[in-house]
Design a protein around this motif. Structure first.
Motif, mmCIF file in Angstrom:
data_model
loop_
_atom_site.group_PDB
_atom_site.id
_atom_site.type_symbol
_atom_site.label_atom_id
_atom_site.label_comp_id
_atom_site.label_asym_id
_atom_site.label_seq_id
_atom_site.Cartn_x
_atom_site.Cartn_y
_atom_site.Cartn_z
ATOM 1 N N GLY A 56 0.843 -1.195 0.000
ATOM 2 C CA GLY A 56 0.000 0.000 0.000
ATOM 3 C C GLY A 56 0.875 1.239 0.000
ATOM 4 O O GLY A 56 2.105 1.151 -0.102
ATOM 5 N N GLN A 57 0.273 2.392 0.164
ATOM 6 C CA GLN A 57 1.047 3.630 0.151
ATOM 7 C C GLN A 57 1.924 3.749 1.397
ATOM 8 O O GLN A 57 3.065 4.164 1.321
ATOM 9 N N TRP A 58 1.396 3.354 2.555
ATOM 10 C CA TRP A 58 2.127 3.529 3.806
ATOM 11 C C TRP A 58 2.543 2.211 4.442
ATOM 12 O O TRP A 58 3.399 2.190 5.322
ATOM 13 N N SER A 59 1.915 1.120 4.034
ATOM 14 C CA SER A 59 2.271 -0.180 4.598
ATOM 15 C C SER A 59 1.897 -1.267 3.593
ATOM 16 O O SER A 59 1.160 -1.026 2.647
ATOM 17 N N SER A 60 2.419 -2.445 3.826
ATOM 18 C CA SER A 60 2.088 -3.590 2.975
ATOM 19 C C SER A 60 1.201 -4.547 3.763
ATOM 20 O O SER A 60 1.255 -4.588 4.991
ATOM 21 N N HIS A 61 0.413 -5.321 3.047
ATOM 22 C CA HIS A 61 -0.501 -6.256 3.679
ATOM 23 C C HIS A 61 -0.202 -7.664 3.196
ATOM 24 O O HIS A 61 0.070 -7.881 2.012
ATOM 25 N N LEU A 62 -0.261 -8.609 4.131
ATOM 26 C CA LEU A 62 -0.037 -10.011 3.817
ATOM 27 C C LEU A 62 -1.378 -10.704 3.670
ATOM 28 O O LEU A 62 -2.257 -10.567 4.523
ATOM 29 N N PHE A 63 -1.522 -11.446 2.564
ATOM 30 C CA PHE A 63 -2.750 -12.195 2.298
ATOM 31 C C PHE A 63 -2.410 -13.665 2.122
ATOM 32 O O PHE A 63 -1.370 -14.006 1.547
ATOM 33 N N VAL A 64 -3.287 -14.533 2.588
ATOM 34 C CA VAL A 64 -3.174 -15.950 2.268
ATOM 35 C C VAL A 64 -3.997 -16.164 0.999
ATOM 36 O O VAL A 64 -5.107 -15.639 0.865
ATOM 37 N N ILE A 65 -3.434 -16.869 0.051
ATOM 38 C CA ILE A 65 -4.169 -17.170 -1.187
ATOM 39 C C ILE A 65 -4.998 -18.415 -0.896
ATOM 40 O O ILE A 65 -4.530 -19.548 -1.002
ATOM 41 N N ASP A 66 -6.225 -18.172 -0.464
ATOM 42 C CA ASP A 66 -7.100 -19.244 -0.020
ATOM 43 C C ASP A 66 -8.185 -19.596 -1.037
ATOM 44 O O ASP A 66 -9.066 -20.398 -0.757
ATOM 45 N N ASP A 67 -8.112 -19.019 -2.213
ATOM 46 C CA ASP A 67 -8.980 -19.421 -3.328
ATOM 47 C C ASP A 67 -8.071 -19.685 -4.522
ATOM 48 O O ASP A 67 -7.852 -18.816 -5.360
ATOM 49 N N LEU A 68 -7.534 -20.888 -4.562
ATOM 50 C CA LEU A 68 -6.576 -21.237 -5.623
ATOM 51 C C LEU A 68 -7.227 -21.268 -6.993
ATOM 52 O O LEU A 68 -6.567 -21.033 -8.002
ATOM 53 N N ASN A 69 -8.511 -21.520 -7.052
ATOM 54 C CA ASN A 69 -9.225 -21.506 -8.325
ATOM 55 C C ASN A 69 -9.226 -20.089 -8.915
ATOM 56 O O ASN A 69 -8.951 -19.901 -10.100
ATOM 57 N N GLU A 70 -9.494 -19.094 -8.082
ATOM 58 C CA GLU A 70 -9.496 -17.696 -8.547
ATOM 59 C C GLU A 70 -8.080 -17.270 -8.944
ATOM 60 O O GLU A 70 -7.882 -16.563 -9.926
ATOM 61 N N TYR A 71 -7.088 -17.696 -8.179
ATOM 62 C CA TYR A 71 -5.679 -17.433 -8.493
ATOM 63 C C TYR A 71 -5.341 -17.998 -9.878
ATOM 64 O O TYR A 71 -4.732 -17.330 -10.709
ATOM 65 N N ALA A 72 -5.758 -19.252 -10.127
ATOM 66 C CA ALA A 72 -5.470 -19.916 -11.402
ATOM 67 C C ALA A 72 -6.153 -19.208 -12.568
ATOM 68 O O ALA A 72 -5.574 -19.057 -13.645
ATOM 69 N N LYS A 73 -7.363 -18.750 -12.378
ATOM 70 C CA LYS A 73 -8.072 -18.019 -13.432
ATOM 71 C C LYS A 73 -7.388 -16.687 -13.725
ATOM 72 O O LYS A 73 -7.223 -16.307 -14.880
ATOM 73 N N ALA A 74 -6.996 -15.981 -12.670
ATOM 74 C CA ALA A 74 -6.363 -14.673 -12.855
ATOM 75 C C ALA A 74 -5.036 -14.790 -13.592
ATOM 76 O O ALA A 74 -4.681 -13.926 -14.390
ATOM 77 N N HIS A 75 -4.298 -15.874 -13.347
ATOM 78 C CA HIS A 75 -2.983 -16.053 -13.971
ATOM 79 C C HIS A 75 -3.040 -16.840 -15.278
ATOM 80 O O HIS A 75 -2.005 -17.164 -15.850
ATOM 81 N N GLY A 76 -4.238 -17.146 -15.751
ATOM 82 C CA GLY A 76 -4.374 -17.844 -17.028
ATOM 83 C C GLY A 76 -4.039 -19.320 -16.956
ATOM 84 O O GLY A 76 -3.900 -19.981 -17.982
ATOM 85 N N ILE A 77 -3.924 -19.865 -15.772
ATOM 86 C CA ILE A 77 -3.677 -21.303 -15.612
ATOM 87 C C ILE A 77 -4.949 -22.063 -15.947
ATOM 88 O O ILE A 77 -4.921 -23.128 -16.548
ATOM 89 N N LYS A 78 -6.083 -21.483 -15.554
ATOM 90 C CA LYS A 78 -7.402 -21.988 -15.937
ATOM 91 C C LYS A 78 -8.069 -20.894 -16.757
ATOM 92 O O LYS A 78 -7.992 -19.714 -16.404
ATOM 93 N N HIS A 79 -8.708 -21.262 -17.842
ATOM 94 C CA HIS A 79 -9.354 -20.260 -18.685
ATOM 95 C C HIS A 79 -10.599 -19.720 -17.986
ATOM 96 O O HIS A 79 -11.348 -20.460 -17.370
ATOM 97 N N ASP A 80 -10.820 -18.425 -18.100
ATOM 98 C CA ASP A 80 -11.959 -17.759 -17.486
ATOM 99 C C ASP A 80 -12.574 -16.803 -18.501
ATOM 100 O O ASP A 80 -12.025 -15.733 -18.770
ATOM 101 N N VAL A 81 -13.694 -17.198 -19.073
ATOM 102 C CA VAL A 81 -14.362 -16.391 -20.093
ATOM 103 C C VAL A 81 -14.759 -15.026 -19.531
ATOM 104 O O VAL A 81 -14.650 -14.014 -20.222
ATOM 105 N N GLN A 82 -15.175 -14.965 -18.261
ATOM 106 C CA GLN A 82 -15.579 -13.685 -17.680
ATOM 107 C C GLN A 82 -14.420 -12.694 -17.639
ATOM 108 O O GLN A 82 -14.598 -11.517 -17.893
ATOM 109 N N ARG A 83 -13.224 -13.144 -17.310
ATOM 110 C CA ARG A 83 -12.061 -12.252 -17.231
ATOM 111 C C ARG A 83 -11.550 -11.854 -18.612
ATOM 112 O O ARG A 83 -11.116 -10.740 -18.818
ATOM 113 N N THR A 84 -11.550 -12.807 -19.532
ATOM 114 C CA THR A 84 -10.910 -12.571 -20.826
ATOM 115 C C THR A 84 -11.866 -12.089 -21.904
ATOM 116 O O THR A 84 -11.437 -11.463 -22.867
#
Length: 167
Positions: A56-84
């Protein structure tokens, strides 16, 4: 303090932002970084846990990637018609050379593309991959591209390696 949930942010999580840094914590205690298919496969198999730091502008935030399906769609590992905006089929493409091409010896040429199959280009990288596989086109992804709407539908302005174009 526990890491935040990427799943709770939904599709608004910046999975592909240039400033998001991925950290992979392996079950053997090793820590690596990256965001590729093998990282995803290890996380799905339970061999590692995936985290992301989102500055962020003043600090960084740590997130756990707890939706691997969404991660895969965002990175093109799984095709996602809605995103593309692009279905996984052979696109019906009509293209013409853009007017005013200034340098006929340039390796790239500007073209106008219409997709007659009803798809919409929302992700140039996915479209470039599909056109390379379907037509052998080398679509430039590191330069600007755009679209315009008119009575004939949506037309996309792209740069393509001249020698890769075929009728």
């Amino acid at each position: 303090m526990e890491p935040r949930s990427a799943a709770a942010a939904g599709r608004d999580f910046p999975y592909t932002s240039r400033t998001t840094c991925y950290i992979e914590l392996h079950t053997d205690g090793r820590v690596t970084h990256g965001a590729d298919r093998t990282t995803y496969e290890r996380a799905v198999a339970g061999e590692s846990k995936l985290y992301a730091v989102w500055p962020g502008q003043w600090s960084s935030h740590l997130f756990v990637i707890d939706d691997l399906n969404e991660y895969a769609k965002a990175h093109g590992i799984k095709h996602d018609v809605q995103r593309t905006g692009l279905a996984e089929h052979a696109h019906q493409v009509r293209w013409t050379e853009s007017g005013g091409e200034r340098n006929p010896r340039s390796p790239y040429i500007s073209i106008e593309v219409s997709l007659e199959c009803g798809c919409e280009i929302q992700d140039i990288d996915v479209f470039a991959t599909q056109m390379r596989d379907q037509k052998g086109w080398a679509v430039a992804t590191s330069v600007g591209w755009g679209s315009s709407s008119g009575p004939g539908g949506v037309t996309y302005s792209l740069r393509v390696r001249r020698k890769s174009l075929t009728a």
